[in-house]
Write an enzyme that holds these catalytic residues in place. Structure first.
Site, PDB file in Angstrom:
ATOM      1  N   LYS A  71       1.083  -1.431   0.069  1.00 23.84           N
ATOM      2  CA  LYS A  71       0.271  -0.087   0.091  1.00 23.84           C
ATOM      3  C   LYS A  71       0.961   1.103   0.134  1.00 23.84           C
ATOM      4  O   LYS A  71       0.360   2.201  -0.550  1.00 23.84           O
ATOM      5  CB  LYS A  71      -1.214   0.153   0.970  1.00 23.84           C
ATOM      6  CG  LYS A  71      -2.295  -1.046   0.731  1.00 23.84           C
ATOM      7  CD  LYS A  71      -3.441  -0.794   1.969  1.00 23.84           C
ATOM      8  CE  LYS A  71      -4.842  -1.456   2.216  1.00 23.84           C
ATOM      9  NZ  LYS A  71      -5.270  -1.913   2.879  1.00 23.84           N
ATOM     10  N   ASP A 107     -10.175   3.145   1.960  1.00 20.89           N
ATOM     11  CA  ASP A 107      -9.966   2.338   3.532  1.00 20.89           C
ATOM     12  C   ASP A 107     -10.525   3.513   4.054  1.00 20.89           C
ATOM     13  O   ASP A 107     -11.610   3.026   5.082  1.00 20.89           O
ATOM     14  CB  ASP A 107      -8.711   2.344   3.940  1.00 20.89           C
ATOM     15  CG  ASP A 107      -8.180   0.782   3.377  1.00 20.89           C
ATOM     16  OD1 ASP A 107      -9.336  -0.308   2.690  1.00 20.89           O
ATOM     17  OD2 ASP A 107      -6.701   0.718   3.046  1.00 20.89           O
TER      18      ASP A 107
END
Ligand code: ATR
Length: 279
Positions: A71, A107
């Site tokens: 990420k 997220d």
């Protein structure tokens, strides 16, 4: 699923990807809306990350999600970052527009959507985050953007918690995680567990949180194993949530980025067997 020459490819880059629920969730949604898309798992090791990103361009892949451990490390390979990714220094979705790769992060917003879904609106109260890694940063960033007043980050390595708190501004403070003690967190309405270790060690709970009985206990992890953090919530008669809600809502936002369509939440929810019996 009917694949044609016009089918658009999306997927997930990560290591591992075999446990991911995202393929089931996205393919169910594409099928339900009769969209010409498919979502595939791509197992990409650290050594192959640069080549995998290049392949997104070469194969004209429409978009992908990005998961552990890429990420943050994927950022230098992208052409640009959306505000959502720049803010938290991590990418969980990439969109490919004619070879230009843009990194997004759904997220944090997905986390907040999942809280709203269960009626959590206590912006005036205190929130505690256990852990100071990428997940803690995404959660804290999203909560601050929603106007949360006070966040305390508790972490084994105090310097990491301090660094994170400092980078997030004066509404965030830090404390050291000291096993089997009672942290100083009066008035907490939500405690979010991002630790990568079990909450129960040798039969003992990692922390004594009985002082905040009644708070919402949110475990960002999900999986086949029952969560010991949620077992602790139950012992305290406190409500609990696992990470499936966040998985659903970050996925729904990624789906919209991939297709431009509103995500069919009920279909995606049932694909990952999410119910709220654990609340
Ligand atoms: P993510 O990016 O998913 O948040 P991470 O960055 O690996 O994952 O974070 C894992 C968290 O678990 C960290 O807060 C880590 O604490 P440290 O910063 O002190 O490493 C915490 N953690 C991992 N192993 C731990 C252990 N044995 N005891 C206490 N905390 C631990």
């Amino acid at each position: 699923m009917y694949i044609t020459g016009e089918t658009k490819i999306t997927g997930l880059l990560g290591d591992p990807v075999i446990y991911s629920l995202s393929p089931a969730m996205h393919n169910a949604a594409f099928q339900y809306l009769q969209q010409p898309y498919v979502y595939l798992p791509f197992h990409v090791t650290k050594d192959n990350l640069a080549a995998a990103v290049e392949a997104l361009r070469a194969l004209a892949i429409t978009g992908v999600n990005v998961t552990v451990p890429h990420k943050e490390s994927i950022i230098p390979y992208l052409d640009q970052l959306d505000e959502s990714a720049r803010h938290c220094g991590a990418v969980n979705t990439i969109i490919n527009q004619a070879g230009t790769l843009t990194g997004y992060n759904t997220d944090g917003a997905g986390f907040f959507d999942s809280l709203q879904e269960v009626g959590f609106t206590s912006t005036e109260k205190r929130i505690v985050i256990l852990g100071a890694g990428g997940a803690a940063r995404a959660v804290a960033t999203s909560l601050l953007a929603q106007g949360i007043k006070d966040i305390i980050i508790i972490n084994r390595t105090l310097a990491k918690a301090e660094q994170l708190a400092e980078s997030l501004g004066n509404r965030v403070s830090s404390q050291q995680l000291q096993r089997y003690t009672t942290p100083d967190i009066p008035g907490t309405s939500l405690v979010v567990n991002t630790l990568s270790i079990p909450f129960k060690e040798e039969g003992k709970w990692l922390l004594d949180l009985s002082e905040i009985q009644g708070a919402l206990f949110y475990d960002l992890r999900y999986g086949k194993m029952p969560s010991d953090f949620l077992e602790y919530a139950q012992e305290l008669n406190s409500p609990g949530l696992d990470g499936l809600g966040m998985l659903l809502h970050q996925g729904a936002r990624a789906f919209t980025l991939f297709t431009g369509q509103v995500a069919p939440l009920a279909v995606m929810r049932s694909a990952i067997n999410l119910d709220y019996n654990s609340c």
